[in-house]
Write an enzyme that holds these catalytic residues in place. Sequence first.
Site, PDB file in Angstrom:
ATOM      1  N   HIS A  73     -15.391  23.616  74.568  1.00  0.00           N
ATOM      2  CA  HIS A  73     -15.959  22.711  75.577  1.00  0.00           C
ATOM      3  C   HIS A  73     -16.442  21.413  74.933  1.00  0.00           C
ATOM      4  O   HIS A  73     -17.579  21.333  74.449  1.00  0.00           O
ATOM      5  CB  HIS A  73     -17.124  23.409  76.292  1.00  0.00           C
ATOM      6  CG  HIS A  73     -17.629  22.669  77.478  1.00  0.00           C
ATOM      7  ND1 HIS A  73     -18.156  23.312  78.584  1.00  0.00           N
ATOM      8  CD2 HIS A  73     -17.695  21.351  77.774  1.00  0.00           C
ATOM      9  CE1 HIS A  73     -18.519  22.412  79.480  1.00  0.00           C
ATOM     10  NE2 HIS A  73     -18.246  21.206  79.002  1.00  0.00           N
ATOM     11  N   HIS A  75     -16.092  16.837  75.246  1.00  0.00           N
ATOM     12  CA  HIS A  75     -15.645  15.652  75.993  1.00  0.00           C
ATOM     13  C   HIS A  75     -15.203  14.620  74.964  1.00  0.00           C
ATOM     14  O   HIS A  75     -16.011  14.178  74.149  1.00  0.00           O
ATOM     15  CB  HIS A  75     -16.791  15.107  76.853  1.00  0.00           C
ATOM     16  CG  HIS A  75     -17.260  16.097  77.879  1.00  0.00           C
ATOM     17  ND1 HIS A  75     -16.748  16.152  79.153  1.00  0.00           N
ATOM     18  CD2 HIS A  75     -18.164  17.114  77.799  1.00  0.00           C
ATOM     19  CE1 HIS A  75     -17.324  17.130  79.822  1.00  0.00           C
ATOM     20  NE2 HIS A  75     -18.192  17.745  79.029  1.00  0.00           N
ATOM     21  N   LEU A  76     -13.911  14.255  75.013  1.00  0.00           N
ATOM     22  CA  LEU A  76     -13.396  13.303  74.017  1.00  0.00           C
ATOM     23  C   LEU A  76     -13.269  11.894  74.583  1.00  0.00           C
ATOM     24  O   LEU A  76     -12.960  10.951  73.851  1.00  0.00           O
ATOM     25  CB  LEU A  76     -12.058  13.792  73.446  1.00  0.00           C
ATOM     26  CG  LEU A  76     -12.119  15.104  72.644  1.00  0.00           C
ATOM     27  CD1 LEU A  76     -10.743  15.484  72.123  1.00  0.00           C
ATOM     28  CD2 LEU A  76     -13.112  15.025  71.487  1.00  0.00           C
ATOM     29  N   ARG A  77     -13.507  11.750  75.892  1.00  0.00           N
ATOM     30  CA  ARG A  77     -13.631  10.428  76.546  1.00  0.00           C
ATOM     31  C   ARG A  77     -12.365   9.583  76.578  1.00  0.00           C
ATOM     32  O   ARG A  77     -12.417   8.445  77.025  1.00  0.00           O
ATOM     33  CB  ARG A  77     -14.760   9.603  75.910  1.00  0.00           C
ATOM     34  CG  ARG A  77     -16.108  10.289  75.901  1.00  0.00           C
ATOM     35  CD  ARG A  77     -16.656  10.479  77.293  1.00  0.00           C
ATOM     36  NE  ARG A  77     -18.040  10.950  77.265  1.00  0.00           N
ATOM     37  CZ  ARG A  77     -18.508  11.898  78.065  1.00  0.00           C
ATOM     38  NH1 ARG A  77     -17.735  12.464  78.981  1.00  0.00           N
ATOM     39  NH2 ARG A  77     -19.763  12.264  78.005  1.00  0.00           N
ATOM     40  N   HIS A 244     -21.459  26.431  80.009  1.00  0.00           N
ATOM     41  CA  HIS A 244     -22.868  26.094  79.719  1.00  0.00           C
ATOM     42  C   HIS A 244     -23.922  26.783  80.606  1.00  0.00           C
ATOM     43  O   HIS A 244     -24.655  26.138  81.348  1.00  0.00           O
ATOM     44  CB  HIS A 244     -23.085  24.584  79.740  1.00  0.00           C
ATOM     45  CG  HIS A 244     -22.399  23.808  80.843  1.00  0.00           C
ATOM     46  ND1 HIS A 244     -22.439  24.192  82.156  1.00  0.00           N
ATOM     47  CD2 HIS A 244     -21.672  22.664  80.808  1.00  0.00           C
ATOM     48  CE1 HIS A 244     -21.769  23.315  82.886  1.00  0.00           C
ATOM     49  NE2 HIS A 244     -21.280  22.383  82.085  1.00  0.00           N
ATOM     50  N   ASP A 318     -20.440  21.610  74.256  1.00  0.00           N
ATOM     51  CA  ASP A 318     -20.491  20.631  75.357  1.00  0.00           C
ATOM     52  C   ASP A 318     -20.768  19.229  74.788  1.00  0.00           C
ATOM     53  O   ASP A 318     -21.565  18.458  75.338  1.00  0.00           O
ATOM     54  CB  ASP A 318     -21.538  21.000  76.408  1.00  0.00           C
ATOM     55  CG  ASP A 318     -21.355  20.202  77.709  1.00  0.00           C
ATOM     56  OD1 ASP A 318     -20.389  19.421  77.805  1.00  0.00           O
ATOM     57  OD2 ASP A 318     -22.191  20.354  78.609  1.00  0.00           O
ATOM     58  N   HIS A 322     -22.256   9.586  74.685  1.00  0.00           N
ATOM     59  CA  HIS A 322     -22.606   8.441  75.541  1.00  0.00           C
ATOM     60  C   HIS A 322     -23.078   7.313  74.627  1.00  0.00           C
ATOM     61  O   HIS A 322     -23.713   7.563  73.601  1.00  0.00           O
ATOM     62  CB  HIS A 322     -23.714   8.808  76.532  1.00  0.00           C
ATOM     63  CG  HIS A 322     -23.250   9.741  77.610  1.00  0.00           C
ATOM     64  ND1 HIS A 322     -22.336   9.389  78.572  1.00  0.00           N
ATOM     65  CD2 HIS A 322     -23.574  11.035  77.863  1.00  0.00           C
ATOM     66  CE1 HIS A 322     -22.102  10.404  79.382  1.00  0.00           C
ATOM     67  NE2 HIS A 322     -22.844  11.424  78.975  1.00  0.00           N
ATOM     68  N   GLY A 337     -25.933  14.291  79.077  1.00  0.00           N
ATOM     69  CA  GLY A 337     -25.084  14.803  78.008  1.00  0.00           C
ATOM     70  C   GLY A 337     -25.604  14.442  76.641  1.00  0.00           C
ATOM     71  O   GLY A 337     -26.282  13.431  76.466  1.00  0.00           O
TER      72      GLY A 337
HETATM   73  O1  DOR Z   1     -24.545  16.824  80.505  1.00  0.00           O
HETATM   74  C1  DOR Z   1     -23.356  16.827  80.769  1.00  0.00           C
HETATM   75  N1  DOR Z   1     -22.555  15.818  80.395  1.00  0.00           N
HETATM   76  N2  DOR Z   1     -22.863  17.834  81.483  1.00  0.00           N
HETATM   77  C2  DOR Z   1     -21.587  17.829  81.939  1.00  0.00           C
HETATM   78  O2  DOR Z   1     -21.198  18.782  82.559  1.00  0.00           O
HETATM   79  C3  DOR Z   1     -20.733  16.646  81.727  1.00  0.00           C
HETATM   80  C4  DOR Z   1     -21.144  15.933  80.515  1.00  0.00           C
HETATM   81  C5  DOR Z   1     -20.494  14.568  80.344  1.00  0.00           C
HETATM   82  O3  DOR Z   1     -19.297  14.464  80.574  1.00  0.00           O
HETATM   83  O4  DOR Z   1     -21.174  13.653  79.935  1.00  0.00           O
END
Ligand code: DOR
Length: 437
Positions: A73, A75-77, A244, A318, A322, A337
Amino acid sequence: MKKPKYDLVIKCGRVIDPALGFGSEADVFVKDAKIVKITRMSKATKKEISALPEENIIDASGKLVTPGLIDMHVHLREPGREDKETIITGCRAAAGGGFTTVCCMPNTTPAIDNQETVKFVLSRAEDADARVYVVGAITKALEGKELAEIGDLVAGGAVAISDDGSYVQNPEIMRRALEYAKMFDIPIITHAEDEFLFAGGVMNESYEGTRLGMKGRPAVGEVIAVLRDVRLCDFVGGKLHVAHVSTAGAVEAIRQAKKEGVNVTAEACPHHFTLTDDEIGKEFDPNLKVNPPIRTKKDVDAVIRCLVDGSLDCIASDHAPHSEEEKDVEFDQAPSGMIGLETTLGLVKTQLIDKGFLSWADAIRKMTVNPARILRLPGGTLEKDSVADITIIDPDKKWTVKKDNFRSKSKNSAFIGWKLSGKVFCTILGGRVVYRS
Ligand code: DOR
């Protein structure tokens, strides 16, 4: 000249492979990006390897040698928010955290809701420092309204589908998604938070939340969402994975469903087994804002209990990068996140192993073979002929989390300044060293 029999040898480490039930000192031999054998070196082998260049023999004395860690899990954006992370930088962070495989979520811009975008991500990942598997979207643009072309996503290489970041609020759509996913034998990964119940909430609904005057996301929103999806999964006979998990009620619902024989698996994240909501009022650090939110001590204890009893199958970061500009605002205005690829291993060691909750073997199982089996990925084991993805861990190495040391493009960690124990020493991807401390 005679070709060497091995490309890489890792000697004298304590090899832990939960899939094989193996846990003792041994040497690991790699040839052509595959595991050849795990054994104690004979005199003849010592002679054989003496011709290898020095950098192809790694001395792992005092270290743990495990299958390459898998983070199901992240996030590679990419595409869309390359200012926060790219596939290449995210995979560098993965390698630096000991992960050889990551599964990326589809909440990109545009979303990974069609085959072309799956292929785009996979092509970007070809030369990356980790293997990337794609989780496709359940619904178009993750809007929860219209199913994505699930067959096309799978044909393009998606290993699961999820609208992570949002709950599929409409039960009819979730039912159809579970039915399609069943046809392709892939799991649905649910972000279980009922949107009507959390509407506008920015932290846990609790005594702390009320004291701080923040709008809450109640625990019951997660419990209800999990219960609904578990029932739908049972009804359809599909496979459900809960992302999560953060509340005592949800882990209890998952434990119960497993007892009944429902095909459900679940993961916990380091921030949910480490942090409580009373941290927020101290400095209002926007890095503490995550979805689902960090909860109470009772919830943290329940998450840990269920990691111990096996109701929670996996540990995933996760990793949610950002940018500094976006996070450097009032707590309630910040995006949710925090990054996690580079701190997960240290938090697992410090919070779960050092405190006596999990053994190394239990922890490694939740970061290797369990996610590999759930998503049917290669790796997760050091069995002969499997891919030579290997993580070498310095088990008691003390280190401090420093903002400047993150390899991730974003630095939004709530753990900056924390002193942790346990750090990756070397990460090997397909027989190639991609990180060395
Ligand atoms: O805190 C989070 N950020 N929860 C998520 O499910 C998505 C993630 C994000 O993509 O920033």
